[in-house]
Motif scaffolding. Structure first.
Motif, short mmCIF file in Angstrom:
data_model
loop_
_atom_site.label_atom_id
_atom_site.label_comp_id
_atom_site.label_asym_id
_atom_site.label_seq_id
_atom_site.Cartn_x
_atom_site.Cartn_y
_atom_site.Cartn_z
N LEU A 121 0.83 -1.21 0.00
CA LEU A 121 0.00 0.00 0.00
C LEU A 121 0.87 1.26 0.00
CD1 LEU A 121 -2.71 -1.32 2.42
CD2 LEU A 121 -3.16 -0.46 0.11
N HIS A 122 1.96 1.25 0.75
CA HIS A 122 2.85 2.42 0.75
C HIS A 122 3.54 2.58 -0.59
CE1 HIS A 122 2.01 3.33 4.84
NE2 HIS A 122 2.58 2.24 5.32
N LEU A 123 3.86 1.48 -1.23
CA LEU A 123 4.46 1.53 -2.57
C LEU A 123 3.46 2.13 -3.56
CD1 LEU A 123 7.16 0.75 -3.83
CD2 LEU A 123 6.18 -1.48 -4.39
N GLU A 124 2.20 1.72 -3.45
CA GLU A 124 1.15 2.28 -4.32
C GLU A 124 0.97 3.78 -4.07
OE1 GLU A 124 -3.66 1.77 -5.09
OE2 GLU A 124 -2.59 0.19 -4.02
N SER A 125 0.96 4.18 -2.80
CA SER A 125 0.80 5.62 -2.52
C SER A 125 2.00 6.40 -3.04
CB SER A 125 0.58 5.87 -1.02
OG SER A 125 1.74 5.63 -0.27
N LEU A 126 3.19 5.83 -2.94
CA LEU A 126 4.39 6.51 -3.46
C LEU A 126 4.26 6.77 -4.96
CD1 LEU A 126 7.27 7.59 -3.17
CD2 LEU A 126 8.08 5.23 -3.46
N ALA A 127 3.77 5.79 -5.70
CA ALA A 127 3.61 5.97 -7.15
C ALA A 127 2.64 7.10 -7.46
CB ALA A 127 3.12 4.66 -7.78
N ILE A 128 1.56 7.20 -6.69
CA ILE A 128 0.58 8.28 -6.92
C ILE A 128 1.18 9.62 -6.57
CG2 ILE A 128 -1.71 9.17 -6.30
CD1 ILE A 128 -2.44 6.20 -5.57
N PHE A 129 1.89 9.70 -5.44
CA PHE A 129 2.53 10.95 -5.04
C PHE A 129 3.58 11.37 -6.07
CE2 PHE A 129 1.37 10.02 -0.45
CZ PHE A 129 0.48 11.07 -0.35
N ARG A 130 4.34 10.41 -6.60
CA ARG A 130 5.35 10.74 -7.62
C ARG A 130 4.69 11.29 -8.88
NH1 ARG A 130 9.66 5.77 -6.99
NH2 ARG A 130 10.95 6.80 -5.44
N ALA A 131 3.57 10.70 -9.27
CA ALA A 131 2.87 11.15 -10.47
C ALA A 131 2.39 12.59 -10.32
CB ALA A 131 1.70 10.24 -10.79
N SER A 132 2.01 12.97 -9.10
CA SER A 132 1.54 14.35 -8.88
C SER A 132 2.66 15.26 -8.39
CB SER A 132 0.39 14.36 -7.87
OG SER A 132 0.83 13.89 -6.61
N GLU A 133 3.88 14.72 -8.28
CA GLU A 133 5.06 15.47 -7.83
C GLU A 133 4.83 16.18 -6.49
OE1 GLU A 133 6.23 18.00 -11.08
OE2 GLU A 133 6.82 16.29 -12.32
N GLU A 134 4.13 15.50 -5.60
CA GLU A 134 3.89 16.05 -4.27
C GLU A 134 5.01 15.59 -3.34
OE1 GLU A 134 0.67 15.81 -0.73
OE2 GLU A 134 -0.12 15.77 -2.77
N MET A 135 5.96 16.49 -3.09
CA MET A 135 7.17 16.14 -2.38
C MET A 135 6.92 15.67 -0.94
SD MET A 135 9.21 16.30 -4.80
CE MET A 135 10.76 15.98 -4.01
N SER A 136 6.01 16.31 -0.23
CA SER A 136 5.77 15.90 1.15
C SER A 136 5.16 14.49 1.20
CB SER A 136 4.87 16.89 1.88
OG SER A 136 3.59 16.95 1.28
N GLY A 137 4.31 14.17 0.24
CA GLY A 137 3.75 12.83 0.15
C GLY A 137 4.79 11.80 -0.21
N ILE A 138 5.68 12.16 -1.13
CA ILE A 138 6.77 11.27 -1.52
C ILE A 138 7.64 10.96 -0.31
CG2 ILE A 138 8.91 11.09 -2.88
CD1 ILE A 138 7.43 12.76 -5.07
N ALA A 139 7.96 12.00 0.46
CA ALA A 139 8.80 11.82 1.65
C ALA A 139 8.11 10.92 2.68
CB ALA A 139 9.14 13.16 2.27
#
Length: 157
Positions: A121-139
């Motif tokens: 689930l965290h890997l899935e959320s990381l992919a979504i955050f990367r697609a939207s370039e949301e740095m705080s979410g990526i971190a």
């Protein structure tokens, strides 16, 4: 009178975490568009918000209620609420909010001891955050992935 949406994180979190279940139920009913919850009735003079406002708010409210239940250790309830929130967000095509709820599901899975599901689930959320370039979410997602990788003995990933 026009409907003005509000920031659920800033405005509702302090109220929704109070110990009163009736307060929590009333707030959720109001957010979800109900005019009555138990013995509380909202004045009919209030405008009805359009569904373009209520559905994202309902998804946000479900997410927040899921977080509250997670903090209380009520993982089954938290999971159900977060799944409902995610379903609405997927239907509406909300990217970053979907990533937040997916990450919250990962936190619940981790709290339950299901580290493999949490990692996925965290890997899935990381992919979504990367697609939207949301740095705080990526971190945040990377931090959660690191924690789950440690639990799973996957320190090389």
């Amino acid at each position: 009178m026009s409907w003005v949406p509000f920031d659920t994180q800033a405005d509702f979190w302090p109220l929704m975490t109070k110990k009163s279940p009736s307060l929590r139920a009333t707030q959720f009913a109001l957010i979800a568009g109900s005019r009555k919850c138990g013995s509380v009735t909202v004045s009919e003079s209030l405008p009805s918000p359009p569904s373009s406002v209520t559905e994202p708010l309902k998804a946000a409210a479900l997410n927040e209620l899921g977080l509250i239940d997670r903090y209380r250790g009520e993982y089954d309830s938290a999971w159900r609420l977060l799944e409902q929130s995610l379903a609405i967000k997927q239907e509406l095509g909300l990217g970053s909010p979907k990533a937040n709820t997916t990450m919250n599901l990962g936190l619940v899975a981790g709290a339950r001891g299901d580290y493999a599901a949490a990692y996925a689930l965290h890997l899935e959320s990381l992919a979504i955050f990367r697609a939207s370039e949301e740095m705080s979410g990526i971190a945040a997602a990377c931090g959660n992935l690191g924690h789950m990788a440690t639990r799973l003995g996957k320190l090389d990933e």
